[in-house]
Structure formats: structure tokens, C-alpha cells
Design a protein around this motif. Structure first.
Motif, mmCIF file in Angstrom:
data_model
loop_
_atom_site.group_PDB
_atom_site.id
_atom_site.type_symbol
_atom_site.label_atom_id
_atom_site.label_comp_id
_atom_site.label_asym_id
_atom_site.label_seq_id
_atom_site.Cartn_x
_atom_site.Cartn_y
_atom_site.Cartn_z
ATOM 1 N N ALA A 211 -8.075 8.835 -5.559
ATOM 2 C CA ALA A 211 -8.949 8.658 -6.717
ATOM 3 C C ALA A 211 -8.902 7.217 -7.209
ATOM 4 O O ALA A 211 -9.947 6.642 -7.578
ATOM 5 N N ASP A 212 -7.724 6.616 -7.201
ATOM 6 C CA ASP A 212 -7.617 5.213 -7.630
ATOM 7 C C ASP A 212 -8.366 4.289 -6.666
ATOM 8 O O ASP A 212 -9.061 3.355 -7.093
ATOM 9 N N GLU A 213 -8.225 4.550 -5.353
ATOM 10 C CA GLU A 213 -8.920 3.715 -4.368
ATOM 11 C C GLU A 213 -10.441 3.889 -4.490
ATOM 12 O O GLU A 213 -11.201 2.910 -4.420
ATOM 13 N N PHE A 214 -10.866 5.140 -4.671
ATOM 14 C CA PHE A 214 -12.296 5.408 -4.798
ATOM 15 C C PHE A 214 -12.847 4.775 -6.067
ATOM 16 O O PHE A 214 -13.947 4.190 -6.070
ATOM 17 N N ALA A 215 -12.101 4.868 -7.162
ATOM 18 C CA ALA A 215 -12.536 4.264 -8.421
ATOM 19 C C ALA A 215 -12.636 2.750 -8.293
ATOM 20 O O ALA A 215 -13.517 2.119 -8.885
ATOM 21 N N THR A 216 -11.732 2.171 -7.498
ATOM 22 C CA THR A 216 -11.786 0.726 -7.283
ATOM 23 C C THR A 216 -13.060 0.332 -6.535
ATOM 24 O O THR A 216 -13.726 -0.660 -6.884
ATOM 25 N N LEU A 217 -13.418 1.123 -5.525
ATOM 26 C CA LEU A 217 -14.645 0.849 -4.780
ATOM 27 C C LEU A 217 -15.879 0.942 -5.693
ATOM 28 O O LEU A 217 -16.776 0.090 -5.642
#
Length: 224
Positions: A211-217
Motif C-alpha cells: 500500500a505504501d509503494e502503491f501510494a507513492t506511485l
């Protein structure tokens, strides 16, 4: 010649008092239920890890996110996919018909994925509390049965006015069986609870990292 005494499990159970029998039945039921939870959770966790690995490979394959979302749909089965779908759904809802983004999109996307992660965590943790309860209470329930059985044995000594070990040995054996059943139920439950809780935390941690990686994208696209 002294008659041979049967010390098999069924014989000890049949000779025990009603209270001790109820204790034994309760402990056996707790043990069976604990093992059913352990097996079910092992299958569930294995499937969750497999689904997460497969989705992670698809997510980082370079395929456009919109195409990936269209493939899995808004209501997928896998928990990792649900986290992604919740974020993508909110991402699309945050666009006006003109293509402009509604203010606060990043916060809504984060909250949507947090809710999906919380639901996944609840499903993974469901049933583990029973293992913890069994591990904490089963030894004491068995000890209660033992104390009650030994009390009954001493009562038989007083009634028969006979301190011969052969008089009290069967009763003591029945009483100790309750303690054994308590440990038999508690030990696997404690070991499984610790292992499954750690596994659940690792799986949920993987969802949170994704979720953190996706939110960063998504935040990069928002800033762009």
C-alpha cells in the motif's frame, strides 16, 4: 489373586466421576477445535502468501495499472488484490468528468487501502483468540479435574477405611488424566498461536508495504 485393573483411556474415563468426565470432554472438545483452527489457518495463510506473490509479480510486471485493475475487477478474491482495487477505485472516483482531480484524493486513497488492510487483518486473526484462550485456560481446567478426582479418591479412603494403594491408585490415575488432557490441549494451542500470529503479522506487513509503494506511485502522478 488381585484382579487386574484396566488403566486404558476409556476405562479411566468410565470410572471417573461425572465432574471429571465433563472436564475431560471439555478439554477434548477444545483440543479438536484448536486443531481445526490450526489446519484451517495454515491453509488460509498459505493461500494468502501465494496470492500475494502472484499479484506482486503482476503488479511489477510493467503492465499499466488501469489494465491490471480492469483484469481483476473492483471486487477480487485475494486480499492483496483487494488493497490494490480499493486504491484504484478511489483513484478513479477522485477524477471529475473534466479529468481534474478532486482535492484530497491522496488521503482518500490511503484511507481506502487502510480499510481493506484492516479487513484482511481481521480475517487472518479470526479464530486465533480461541487458541490463546485454550493455551491459557486448558491447564487450569485440567488441574481442576485432577483436584476433584483426588478429592474423590480420599473420600473413598474414608468410606472404605482402607489406605491400600490399590484402593486410591485408579482414582488418582483418572485425576491425573485430566491434567494430561489439559496439557495436550494447551501446548499445541500456544505453539500454534505464537506461530500463526507472527505469520499473520508478516502477511499484513506485506499488504502495508505494498500500500505504501502503491501510494507513492499514485502520489507521483498527483504531483505531476
Amino acid at each position: 489373586m488381585t484382579p487386574e485393573i484396566d488403566f486404558s483411556f476409556l476405562a479411566l474415563f468410565a470410572r471417573a466421576t461425572l465432574t471429571v468426565q465433563l472436564v475431560m470432554i471439555l478439554l477434548i472438545g477444545m483440543s479438536f477445535w484448536s486443531w481445526s483452527i490450526i489446519i484451517q489457518k495454515w491453509i488460509t495463510f498459505r493461500r494468502a502468501r501465494s496470492e500475494a506473490d502472484a499479484f506482486d509479480a503482476a503488479f511489477w510486471s510493467g503492465e499499466p495499472l488501469d489494465d491490471l485493475f480492469d483484469q481483476i475487477g473492483p471486487a477480487p478474491d485475494g486480499a492483496a488484490q483487494k488493497v490494490f482495487a480499493s486504491g484504484m477505485t478511489e483513484w478513479r472516483r477522485s477524477h471529475r468528468e473534466t479529468g481534474d482531480l478532486i482535492p484530497g484524493a491522496q488521503q482518500r486513497i490511503d484511507r481506502s487501502m487502510d480499510v481493506a488492510i484492516a479487513k484482511a487483518s481481521e480475517r487472518l486473526q479470526n479464530g486465533l483468540s480461541f487458541l490463546a484462550t485454550t493455551g491459557a485456560t486448558a491447564p487450569f481446567i485440567g488441574l481442576f479435574g485432577t483436584v476433584w478426582g483426588i478429592k474423590h479418591s480420599f473420600e473413598q479412603i474414608a468410606i472404605q477405611q482402607n489406605t491400600n494403594l490399590a484402593v486410591v491408585a485408579p482414582g488418582i490415575a483418572e485425576a491425573l488424566l485430566a491434567t494430561g488432557l489439559g496439557l495436550l490441549a494447551a501446548i499445541p494451542a500456544v505453539v500454534a498461536y505464537n506461530k500463526l500470529s507472527a505469520d499473520a503479522d508478516r502477511i499484513v506487513g506485506g499488504y502495508e508495504a505494498f500500500a505504501d509503494e502503491f501510494a507513492t506511485l499514485l502520489s507521483r502522478q498527483l504531483d505531476a
